[in-house]
Design an enzyme around this catalytic site. Structure first.
Site, PDB file in Angstrom:
ATOM      1  N   PRO A 292       6.648  11.032   5.506  1.00 37.23           N
ATOM      2  CA  PRO A 292       6.803  12.123   4.542  1.00 37.23           C
ATOM      3  C   PRO A 292       6.220  13.478   4.970  1.00 37.23           C
ATOM      4  O   PRO A 292       6.406  14.464   4.275  1.00 37.23           O
ATOM      5  CB  PRO A 292       6.076  11.601   3.288  1.00 37.23           C
ATOM      6  CG  PRO A 292       5.151  10.541   3.780  1.00 37.23           C
ATOM      7  CD  PRO A 292       5.764   9.960   5.008  1.00 37.23           C
ATOM      8  N   TYR A 384      11.516  23.080   8.585  1.00 39.16           N
ATOM      9  CA  TYR A 384      10.956  22.763   7.261  1.00 39.16           C
ATOM     10  C   TYR A 384      11.904  23.205   6.146  1.00 39.16           C
ATOM     11  O   TYR A 384      12.109  22.481   5.166  1.00 39.16           O
ATOM     12  CB  TYR A 384       9.586  23.427   7.098  1.00 39.16           C
ATOM     13  CG  TYR A 384       8.780  22.846   5.950  1.00 39.16           C
ATOM     14  CD1 TYR A 384       7.815  21.867   6.168  1.00 39.16           C
ATOM     15  CD2 TYR A 384       8.992  23.274   4.628  1.00 39.16           C
ATOM     16  CE1 TYR A 384       7.090  21.319   5.121  1.00 39.16           C
ATOM     17  CE2 TYR A 384       8.281  22.734   3.575  1.00 39.16           C
ATOM     18  CZ  TYR A 384       7.329  21.757   3.823  1.00 39.16           C
ATOM     19  OH  TYR A 384       6.613  21.208   2.780  1.00 39.16           O
TER      20      TYR A 384
HETATM   21  P1  RFL Z   1      15.699   5.427  -3.257  1.00 35.58           P
HETATM   22  O1  RFL Z   1      15.091   6.553  -4.001  1.00 35.58           O
HETATM   23  O2  RFL Z   1      14.803   4.417  -2.659  1.00 35.58           O
HETATM   24  O3  RFL Z   1      16.721   4.726  -4.246  1.00 35.58           O
HETATM   25  C1  RFL Z   1      17.320   3.482  -3.954  1.00 35.58           C
HETATM   26  C2  RFL Z   1      17.687   2.842  -5.273  1.00 35.58           C
HETATM   27  O4  RFL Z   1      18.414   1.641  -5.029  1.00 35.58           O
HETATM   28  C3  RFL Z   1      17.968   0.652  -5.943  1.00 35.58           C
HETATM   29  N1  RFL Z   1      18.329  -0.668  -5.379  1.00 35.58           N
HETATM   30  C4  RFL Z   1      19.321  -1.452  -5.863  1.00 35.58           C
HETATM   31  N2  RFL Z   1      20.175  -1.297  -6.888  1.00 35.58           N
HETATM   32  C5  RFL Z   1      21.067  -2.295  -7.135  1.00 35.58           C
HETATM   33  N3  RFL Z   1      21.130  -3.431  -6.398  1.00 35.58           N
HETATM   34  C6  RFL Z   1      20.288  -3.642  -5.362  1.00 35.58           C
HETATM   35  N4  RFL Z   1      20.351  -4.755  -4.648  1.00 35.58           N
HETATM   36  C7  RFL Z   1      19.323  -2.622  -5.058  1.00 35.58           C
HETATM   37  N5  RFL Z   1      18.355  -2.483  -4.108  1.00 35.58           N
HETATM   38  C8  RFL Z   1      17.759  -1.304  -4.330  1.00 35.58           C
HETATM   39  C9  RFL Z   1      16.478   0.924  -6.053  1.00 35.58           C
HETATM   40  O5  RFL Z   1      15.923   0.371  -7.235  1.00 35.58           O
HETATM   41  C10 RFL Z   1      16.454   2.440  -6.076  1.00 35.58           C
HETATM   42  O6  RFL Z   1      16.549   2.964  -7.377  1.00 35.58           O
HETATM   43  O7  RFL Z   1      16.639   5.942  -2.059  1.00 35.58           O
HETATM   44  P2  RFL Z   1      17.536   7.297  -1.942  1.00 35.58           P
HETATM   45  O8  RFL Z   1      18.362   7.517  -3.153  1.00 35.58           O
HETATM   46  O9  RFL Z   1      18.148   7.185  -0.611  1.00 35.58           O
HETATM   47  O10 RFL Z   1      16.477   8.467  -1.938  1.00 35.58           O
HETATM   48  C11 RFL Z   1      15.576   8.661  -0.880  1.00 35.58           C
HETATM   49  C12 RFL Z   1      14.280   9.282  -1.383  1.00 35.58           C
HETATM   50  O11 RFL Z   1      13.802   8.537  -2.481  1.00 35.58           O
HETATM   51  C13 RFL Z   1      13.209   9.332  -0.287  1.00 35.58           C
HETATM   52  O12 RFL Z   1      13.780   9.650   0.955  1.00 35.58           O
HETATM   53  C14 RFL Z   1      12.118  10.378  -0.588  1.00 35.58           C
HETATM   54  O13 RFL Z   1      11.413  10.020  -1.743  1.00 35.58           O
HETATM   55  C15 RFL Z   1      11.176  10.514   0.586  1.00 35.58           C
HETATM   56  N6  RFL Z   1      10.037  11.408   0.319  1.00 35.58           N
HETATM   57  C16 RFL Z   1      10.176  12.772   0.367  1.00 35.58           C
HETATM   58  N7  RFL Z   1      11.374  13.329   0.631  1.00 35.58           N
HETATM   59  C17 RFL Z   1      11.530  14.675   0.621  1.00 35.58           C
HETATM   60  O14 RFL Z   1      12.634  15.156   0.880  1.00 35.58           O
HETATM   61  N8  RFL Z   1      10.495  15.537   0.327  1.00 35.58           N
HETATM   62  C18 RFL Z   1       9.258  15.073   0.045  1.00 35.58           C
HETATM   63  O15 RFL Z   1       8.381  15.874  -0.254  1.00 35.58           O
HETATM   64  C19 RFL Z   1       9.056  13.646   0.093  1.00 35.58           C
HETATM   65  N9  RFL Z   1       7.855  13.128  -0.186  1.00 35.58           N
HETATM   66  C20 RFL Z   1       8.795  10.873  -0.040  1.00 35.58           C
HETATM   67  C21 RFL Z   1       7.719  11.773  -0.279  1.00 35.58           C
HETATM   68  C22 RFL Z   1       8.607   9.519  -0.170  1.00 35.58           C
HETATM   69  C23 RFL Z   1       7.376   9.032  -0.525  1.00 35.58           C
HETATM   70  N10 RFL Z   1       7.286   7.642  -0.647  1.00 35.58           N
HETATM   71  C24 RFL Z   1       6.699   7.002  -1.753  1.00 35.58           C
HETATM   72  C25 RFL Z   1       8.084   6.787   0.210  1.00 35.58           C
HETATM   73  C26 RFL Z   1       6.467  11.295  -0.614  1.00 35.58           C
HETATM   74  C27 RFL Z   1       6.288   9.937  -0.713  1.00 35.58           C
HETATM   75  C28 RFL Z   1       4.899   9.498  -1.054  1.00 35.58           C
HETATM   76  C1  PHB Z   2       4.874  15.927  -2.435  1.00 32.50           C
HETATM   77  O1  PHB Z   2       4.943  14.772  -2.883  1.00 32.50           O
HETATM   78  O2  PHB Z   2       4.648  16.902  -3.174  1.00 32.50           O
HETATM   79  C2  PHB Z   2       5.047  16.139  -0.983  1.00 32.50           C
HETATM   80  C3  PHB Z   2       5.138  15.048  -0.121  1.00 32.50           C
HETATM   81  C4  PHB Z   2       5.289  15.252   1.227  1.00 32.50           C
HETATM   82  C5  PHB Z   2       5.331  16.556   1.728  1.00 32.50           C
HETATM   83  C6  PHB Z   2       5.256  17.628   0.881  1.00 32.50           C
HETATM   84  C7  PHB Z   2       5.112  17.429  -0.484  1.00 32.50           C
HETATM   85  O3  PHB Z   2       5.444  16.759   3.071  1.00 32.50           O
END
Ligand code: RFL
Ligand code: PHB
Length: 390
Positions: A292, A384
């Site tokens: 991330p 970025y």
């Molecule tokens: P998701 O959000 O994981 O959604 C997948 C969905 O599929 C469902 N699913 C099913 N549904 C039906 N049948 C099944 N068999 C299934 N298996 C799974 C799940 O329940 C879920 O609802 O994937 P998607 O849509 O591709 O989205 C991707 C994003 O969520 C992810 O890339 C970002 O959150 C990553 N990320 C960040 N991305 C950014 O662009 N900017 C950020 O600042 C950023 N910060 C982060 C992040 C991810 C984090 N974590 C927790 C991984 C910060 C963190 C801490």
């Molecule tokens: C956020 O969750 O706000 C977040 C996560 C990863 C980043 C920036 C912001 O690199």
């Protein structure tokens, strides 16, 4: 049940895809295994690239984002108790990013889909994708205690890293991956952000990030060893460690407030190639993961589904499958740029447990370079704020 596009997963990728298809007059059904409250509350990304903001607006999903999102024209890099601001518009010819949480993007898209779009079924678990070796694909799924089958012209697996869609690909598919020996402990706190832009800090004790969700809610992260459990850290320890890692020589102070949520995120890089097998396509985290540090995950997911929606509309208008055929290669070019950038940011700012003094000096040299060369700083700012879609 039958539909044109079966979408597995109602994260940002699946929800936005359903919206884009609806606007283009293509019907779809979304299957989501979790309930609505879970999907709307799952704390994740916070940063939207300019291109993502534009796509949401064009999809008619930007109204609340335009009201409540916070435009950010830069970030701060901190190291050796010094601070350096990276000015995005000045370096990129006017580009910026927007702080608007993934939870809010999902809430907005869910409300629109339920009001105007095709079926969006919560607690509907896809069990597999069948029939991908020719003909039309099918998705058997479990909903309200019954098993049913969704017959589709196309299936898009937007089901995240732990989904089922990838399993339907032939074993000849390739996976490229890397895990990191550290994770992020993330907190939400009811306190105004102590800085008006994001702060990325490199410290010998590990990385720290100050981010935000609103003018009154802070989001902060600490690098912790892989395998850490969130409850191994009490609130006082978290604030004390954030203080140490974010400290500067000019008296900057981190404000504290009640911590309302704590969680640990592992760090990995992962790419599955190709992203298409017959009439099955992968989009978002189902196909690729970035650590991330570069804030790229959600933005890549948006790029994938925009590319798929355009390609499908092109085929329906012209009869030509050329864009669908190019889907995987088109997406992968952008994905590998984001993988590179996320890897660079991660390794520049985190201290690995086996890092030597040489590694630490190299990190400092990379930071010195980024903060003293306009060319190097422009490279960071361009990545970025996001590469334009092809
Ligand atoms: P998701 O959000 O994981 O959604 C997948 C969905 O599929 C469902 N699913 C099913 N549904 C039906 N049948 C099944 N068999 C299934 N298996 C799974 C799940 O329940 C879920 O609802 O994937 P998607 O849509 O591709 O989205 C991707 C994003 O969520 C992810 O890339 C970002 O959150 C990553 N990320 C960040 N991305 C950014 O662009 N900017 C950020 O600042 C950023 N910060 C982060 C992040 C991810 C984090 N974590 C927790 C991984 C910060 C963190 C801490
Ligand atoms: C956020 O969750 O706000 C977040 C996560 C990863 C980043 C920036 C912001 O690199």
């Amino acid at each position: 049940m039958r539909t044109t596009v079966g979408i597995i997963g109602a994260g940002p990728a699946g929800l936005l895809l359903a919206r884009l298809l609806h606007r283009a007059g293509v019907d779809s059904v979304v299957l989501e295994s979790r309930d609505r409250a879970y999907v709307e509350q799952r704390q994740r990304a916070g940063i939207l690239e300019q291109g993502t903001v534009d796509v949401l607006r064009e999809a008619g999903a930007g109204e609340r984002m335009d009201r409540e999102g916070l435009r950010h024209d830069g970030i701060e890099l901190r190291f050796d108790r010094r601070r350096h601001r990276v000015d995005f518009p000045g370096l990129t010819g006017g580009r910026s990013v927007t702080v608007y949480a993934q939870t809010e993007v999902c809430k907005d898209l869910i409300a629109l889909q339920l009001a105007e779009g095709g079926p969006l079924l919560f607690e509907a678990e896809a069990l597999a994708v069948e029939g991908t070796d020719g003909g039309r694909p099918r998705v058997p799924f479990r909903y309200q205690g019954r098993e049913d089958v969704l017959e589709c012209d196309y299936v898009v697996g937007c089901d995240g890293f732990w989904g089922v869609a990838r399993e339907a690909f032939p074993t000849a598919s390739r996976v490229f991956e890397r895990t990191y020996p550290y994770a992020w402990l993330g907190i939400l706190a009811d306190v105004a952000p102590s800085h008006d832009e994001l702060v990325y800090a490199r410290h010998d004790r590990g990385f720290a990030l100050l981010s935000m969700r609103s003018p009154s809610v802070s989001r902060l992260y600490l690098q912790v060893p892989a395998g850490t459990e969130a409850d191994q850290w009490d609130d006082e320890e978290i604030w004390a460690e954030l203080d140490r890692r974010l400290e500067t020589d000019d008296g900057w102070k981190l404000e504290r407030g009640p911590i309302t949520q704590k969680s640990v995120t592992p760090m990995r890089s992962f790419v599955h190639e190709p992203m298409r097998h017959g009439r099955l396509f992968l989009a978002g985290d189902a196909a690729h993961i970035v650590p991330p540090t570069g804030a790229k995950g959600l933005n890549l997911a948006v790029g994938d589904v925009v590319t798929f929606a355009r390609a499908l509309v092109h085929e329906r208008r012209t009869g030509s499958p050329e864009l669908l055929d190019a889907y995987s290669a088109t997406c992968l070019r952008r994905i590998w740029q984001a993988e590179r950038f996320s890897y660079d940011m991660t390794t520049m700012l985190h201290s690995a447990p086996d890092a030597t003094a040489f590694d630490a000096r190299l990190q400092r040299a990379r930071l010195e370079r980024v903060t003293s060369s306009r060319a190097a700083e422009t490279d960071l700012a361009e990545a970025y704020t996001g590469f334009p879609l092809e």
